[in-house]
Design a protein around this motif. Structure first.
Motif, mmCIF file in Angstrom:
data_model
loop_
_atom_site.group_PDB
_atom_site.id
_atom_site.type_symbol
_atom_site.label_atom_id
_atom_site.label_comp_id
_atom_site.label_asym_id
_atom_site.label_seq_id
_atom_site.Cartn_x
_atom_site.Cartn_y
_atom_site.Cartn_z
ATOM 1 N N VAL B 23 -68.752 19.964 3.707
ATOM 2 C CA VAL B 23 -70.407 20.084 3.954
ATOM 3 C C VAL B 23 -70.390 20.288 5.415
ATOM 4 O O VAL B 23 -69.682 19.366 6.285
ATOM 5 C CB VAL B 23 -71.116 19.013 3.654
ATOM 6 C CG1 VAL B 23 -72.487 18.902 3.952
ATOM 7 C CG2 VAL B 23 -71.104 18.871 2.011
ATOM 8 N N LEU B 93 -74.711 19.040 -4.598
ATOM 9 C CA LEU B 93 -73.421 18.406 -4.570
ATOM 10 C C LEU B 93 -73.437 17.489 -5.795
ATOM 11 O O LEU B 93 -72.312 16.812 -6.030
ATOM 12 C CB LEU B 93 -73.244 17.298 -3.132
ATOM 13 C CG LEU B 93 -73.388 18.186 -2.003
ATOM 14 C CD1 LEU B 93 -73.276 17.109 -0.711
ATOM 15 C CD2 LEU B 93 -72.014 18.822 -1.834
ATOM 16 N N ILE B 101 -65.514 15.408 -1.361
ATOM 17 C CA ILE B 101 -66.363 16.191 -0.548
ATOM 18 C C ILE B 101 -66.102 15.501 0.787
ATOM 19 O O ILE B 101 -66.141 14.051 0.857
ATOM 20 C CB ILE B 101 -67.819 15.923 -0.934
ATOM 21 C CG1 ILE B 101 -67.903 16.403 -2.591
ATOM 22 C CG2 ILE B 101 -68.534 17.095 -0.208
ATOM 23 C CD1 ILE B 101 -69.159 16.286 -3.125
ATOM 24 N N ALA B 102 -66.230 16.397 1.902
ATOM 25 C CA ALA B 102 -66.260 15.709 3.115
ATOM 26 C C ALA B 102 -67.264 16.337 3.930
ATOM 27 O O ALA B 102 -67.765 17.525 3.482
ATOM 28 C CB ALA B 102 -64.774 16.106 3.891
ATOM 29 N N ALA B 103 -67.623 15.831 5.297
ATOM 30 C CA ALA B 103 -68.621 16.485 5.767
ATOM 31 C C ALA B 103 -68.236 16.275 7.439
ATOM 32 O O ALA B 103 -67.762 15.552 7.915
ATOM 33 C CB ALA B 103 -70.010 15.744 5.642
ATOM 34 N N ARG B 106 -69.942 14.643 10.466
ATOM 35 C CA ARG B 106 -70.730 13.553 9.690
ATOM 36 C C ARG B 106 -71.764 12.902 10.312
ATOM 37 O O ARG B 106 -72.816 12.724 9.735
ATOM 38 C CB ARG B 106 -69.690 12.642 9.039
ATOM 39 C CG ARG B 106 -70.088 11.755 8.098
ATOM 40 C CD ARG B 106 -68.866 10.900 7.532
ATOM 41 N NE ARG B 106 -69.283 10.065 6.292
ATOM 42 C CZ ARG B 106 -69.780 8.840 6.373
ATOM 43 N NH1 ARG B 106 -70.188 8.331 7.672
ATOM 44 N NH2 ARG B 106 -70.199 8.211 5.513
ATOM 45 N N LEU B 114 -76.188 10.531 3.054
ATOM 46 C CA LEU B 114 -75.096 9.564 2.941
ATOM 47 C C LEU B 114 -75.758 8.265 2.410
ATOM 48 O O LEU B 114 -74.944 7.252 2.516
ATOM 49 C CB LEU B 114 -74.740 9.235 4.378
ATOM 50 C CG LEU B 114 -73.590 10.403 5.062
ATOM 51 C CD1 LEU B 114 -74.277 11.542 5.485
ATOM 52 C CD2 LEU B 114 -72.591 9.532 5.667
ATOM 53 N N LEU B 122 -69.714 11.323 0.621
ATOM 54 C CA LEU B 122 -69.209 12.353 1.796
ATOM 55 C C LEU B 122 -68.008 11.675 2.710
ATOM 56 O O LEU B 122 -68.487 10.931 3.592
ATOM 57 C CB LEU B 122 -70.461 12.848 2.549
ATOM 58 C CG LEU B 122 -71.322 13.467 1.782
ATOM 59 C CD1 LEU B 122 -72.546 14.125 2.916
ATOM 60 C CD2 LEU B 122 -71.060 14.713 1.026
#
Lengths: 349, 365
Positions: B23, B93, B101-103, B106, B114, B122
């Motif tokens: 993301v 999502l 999943i990563a952001a 962030r 979040l 995330l």
């Protein structure tokens, strides 16, 4: 990330105007039992803080802390070397500098009352790092969303904001009016030079370079050949107030007709929608922190009609005699039986 | 071409890290992470791209005007208008809630995404993206070189534009107009004018240029989204002896900083080399955060990229990184002075991109 003139004028934005806005906000906060309100600002979300203080960040981010009574405090990630610039260009009680603006803002609020009720404008969209710092800096603070409260106050423009929008529109009209050159680059350069020389804070230009092929706007990068009719859209800010204007080139007669139809379509707003004869249309205005949010339009689900007295920008596409024309201008939504009206005439013929 | 290379690099890095979806958040201030994955230079509102490991990119925008532009400019991407962008991305999502999943970055991602109530989590993908953003491909460096050429030309225009009586914003109007004529859509520019009363640079004001002023600017045009910066100072009229003596310190510091740039050196080494020159001249106080922000920084899809050149930043420099070294700070005898050159770290040292002489220029008073 570009910026032009950022300066506060006590004539255009007097202390009394900003204080009146703060007083209205303070009253609404009292009714909602908020002890403090927090509004985020950055390069693209400046409209809440600039409306209350005149402050427009050219870089970085900040939080405005508005106590129910007393002067607002601006907490910014900008270094304190620009404190004097911030104080020159805005009206705030105090400026605090720190990289962790959420932490400092929360600590400041919690100092006055550890369990203060804090309303946050656009709480859902607040950067998560700042939200986490707010909780760390004030673990006892009661945080909740205050977007609806703020939006209700922000929606109706006061005379000072209308005057700023009119000035922005006049700059945009003048700049698009002097557009000249043999190439797209030269034309865009002439518009940008005029707008910035007249004091525009920002201008983004987009082009639909051949309306016989494509009626959507693109950012201008590099050179592009121009069709026999093409359009430019100027998104322009003046002292924190943003407007959009559109000019179609190479189709003078039909562009005049399109300008007339746009004025007619706008008149019944916010009631009846007069855009049925248009291929596409969009009405944008400020709700909380972004200057131009989509409110209504041919591609917008769940319309939010602007209330009487609101400033909006309208853009539309229409086919006249087989020719595509793009047209756009800012407008003021009428109230008490008055028709809504465009702030400038989008006819450049 | 560049966009496809970036997408492939990102997909490979995601696979290596075991990330199924990335993301990426962006806005006009910090749009580099978003542009890396979605190839869209956002101007208004928020943008969030959801990049799948198989290379499919969905771009969510909360500006209807930007949606139209993205449909044309980011043709390989599925574009969605979402007035409530956090919830729209959340719905997307939810379909990948069991995936990793990563952001990135962030800390800028809307808070709602979040919250612990969400069906998905995330992780922080910022460091992964930072590595990609800092280590440029040959194509990315070529864009930065072109931007540096434009920066040199624009500084020539700046010298012609500065005249007594003109207001700062009129000068900036000339420069932005020049850049648009060159087909350059973006620029970050700040300016200062005056004497010992000036402590930094800001957006242009209504202040008029006067004889004897030091006029500083930081010009940062972009080509295909890649920024390159130049910092220079000029004097309106003849430079005084004290202005010249002061400026010589900055030339020495810039040269020392550039000499410290090589693979394996740390950002801190470059900052220390610049600051040691100021300390040698008894000006160490002016290398602190009270007077200066950074002694340089990375360049790329953001004008102020990582790594920041500071004595406490231990990022190791590697071939292919693009930086500006700029010992910009206040001098007690002259006021705020800037001098900086863009460069690329090479296998054996660095390639300086700016060709404008490191002079204290003079323009007619």
């Amino acid at each position: 990330m570009r910026r032009g003139l950022i300066a506060r004028s006590l004539v255009e934005l007097p202390d009394a105007v900003l204080q009146a806005r703060l007083d209205r906000l303070g009253a609404a906060m009292g009714e909602a039992q908020f002890d403090a309100l927090v509004i985020y600002t950055n390069n693209t979300r400046p409209a809440g803080v600039s409306w209350l203080t005149g402050f427009v960040p050219y870089w970085s981010e900040g939080l405005l802390v508005v106590p129910r009574a007393g002067a607002p405090v601006l907490v910014v990630a900008l270094s304190f070397r620009v404190k004097a610039w911030i104080e020159r260009t805005s009206r705030v009680g105090e400026v605090l500098h720190t990289p962790r603006i959420g932490l400092k803002a929360a600590q400041r609020i919690a100092t006055a009352r550890a369990d203060a009720a804090v309303g946050i404008v656009d709480f859902e969209g607040l950067p998560s790092g700042i939200a986490e710092d707010l909780r760390e800096g004030g673990p006892g603070l009661r945080l909740s969303d205050a977007s609806a409260l703020f939006s209700k106050l922000r929606a109706k423009a006061d005379p000072a904001e209308i005057a700023l929008a009119a000035r922005a529109a006049a700059i945009g009209r003048c700049a698009l009016g002097v557009a000249a050159g043999d190439t797209l680059g030269a034309i865009v350069a002439s518009v940008e030079a005029e707008a910035r020389s007249l004091g525009a804070e920002e201008i983004y230009l987009a082009a639909a370079t051949d309306l016989d092929r494509e009626a959507r706007f693109m950012r201008v990068e590099g050179e592009r050949s121009l069709g026999k009719s093409f359009a430019l859209r100027a998104t322009l800010a003046y002292k924190g107030t943003w407007v959009r204007l559109v000019r179609t080139f190479g189709a003078t007669a039909v562009a005049r007709e399109a300008a007339s139809r746009l004025a007619q379509a706008v008149a019944p707003l916010p009631g009846d929608c007069g855009f049925s004869g248009f291929r596409s249309w969009l009405i944008e205005g400020c709700r909380t922190t972004q200057p131009l949010d989509a409110l209504m339009g041919s591609r917008v689900d769940g319309s939010t009609p602007p209330p009487p007295g609101a400033l909006v920008s309208v853009q539309a596409a229409v086919s006249i005699d087989g020719q595509t024309v793009l047209v756009g201008a800012p407008a003021l939504i009428g109230g008490r039986g008055e028709a809504s009206s465009l702030i400038v005439d989008p006819d450049f013929g | 071409m560049l966009a496809e290379q970036r997408r492939q690099r990102l997909a490979a890095a995601m696979r290596e890290a075991g990330i199924d979806h990335m993301v990426l958040y962006g806005n006009a201030w910090q749009g580099d992470y978003l542009r890396y994955g979605a190839d869209f230079g956002i101007l208004e509102g928020h943008g969030i791209a959801v990049v799948a490991a198989d290379g499919v990119v969905e771009l969510f925008l909360d500006s209807a005007t930007e949606v139209e532009r993205a449909e044309l400019e980011a043709a390989q991407v599925q574009v969605h208008f979402a007035a409530d962008i956090a919830r729209a991305v959340g719905t997307r999502l939810d379909r990948a809630a069991n995936d990793r999943i990563a952001a990135a970055p962030r800390r800028f991602v809307p808070r709602w995404l979040l919250e612990p109530e969400r069906n998905f989590a995330l992780a922080d993908g910022t460091a992964l993206l930072d590595q990609l953003l800092m280590h440029k491909t040959a194509g990315e460096l070529a864009a930065i070189r072109r931007a540096a050429r434009i920066a040199d030309e624009a500084y020539g225009e700046f010298r012609r534009a500065v005249r007594p009586g003109r207001r700062q914003y009129e000068i900036v109007a000339d420069i932005e107009s020049h850049l648009r004529r060159r087909g350059c859509p973006d620029n970050f520019m700040i300016i200062g004018s005056g004497g010992k009363d000036v402590f930094g640079m800001t957006p242009p004001s209504e202040r008029r240029i006067a004889a004897g002023d030091l006029v500083t600017t930081e010009l940062t045009p972009a080509v295909e989204g890649y920024f390159a910066q130049i910092c220079r100072t000029l004097v309106v009229g003849k430079a005084s002896a004290s202005q010249r003596r002061a400026f010589d310190v900055y030339v020495e510091a810039l040269e020392a900083g550039i000499a410290a740039v090589r693979p394996g050196a740390r950002a801190a080494d470059v900052a220390r080399a610049e600051n040691d020159v100021f300390r040698k001249h008894g000006l160490g106080e002016y290398t602190t955060s009270q007077w200066t922000r950074v002694r340089g920084h990375g360049m790329g899809l953001f004008a102020d990229s990582k790594p920041h050149i500071l004595e406490d930043v231990n990022t190791v420099l590697e071939s292919g990184m693009a930086l500006i070294v700029h010992p910009n700070t206040y001098h007690p005898d002259a006021g705020y002075i800037v001098l900086g050159d863009a460069l690329v770290v090479t296998d054996r040292g660095c390639e300086v991109l700016c060709r404008t002489p490191r002079e204290l220029f003079e323009v007619a008073a």
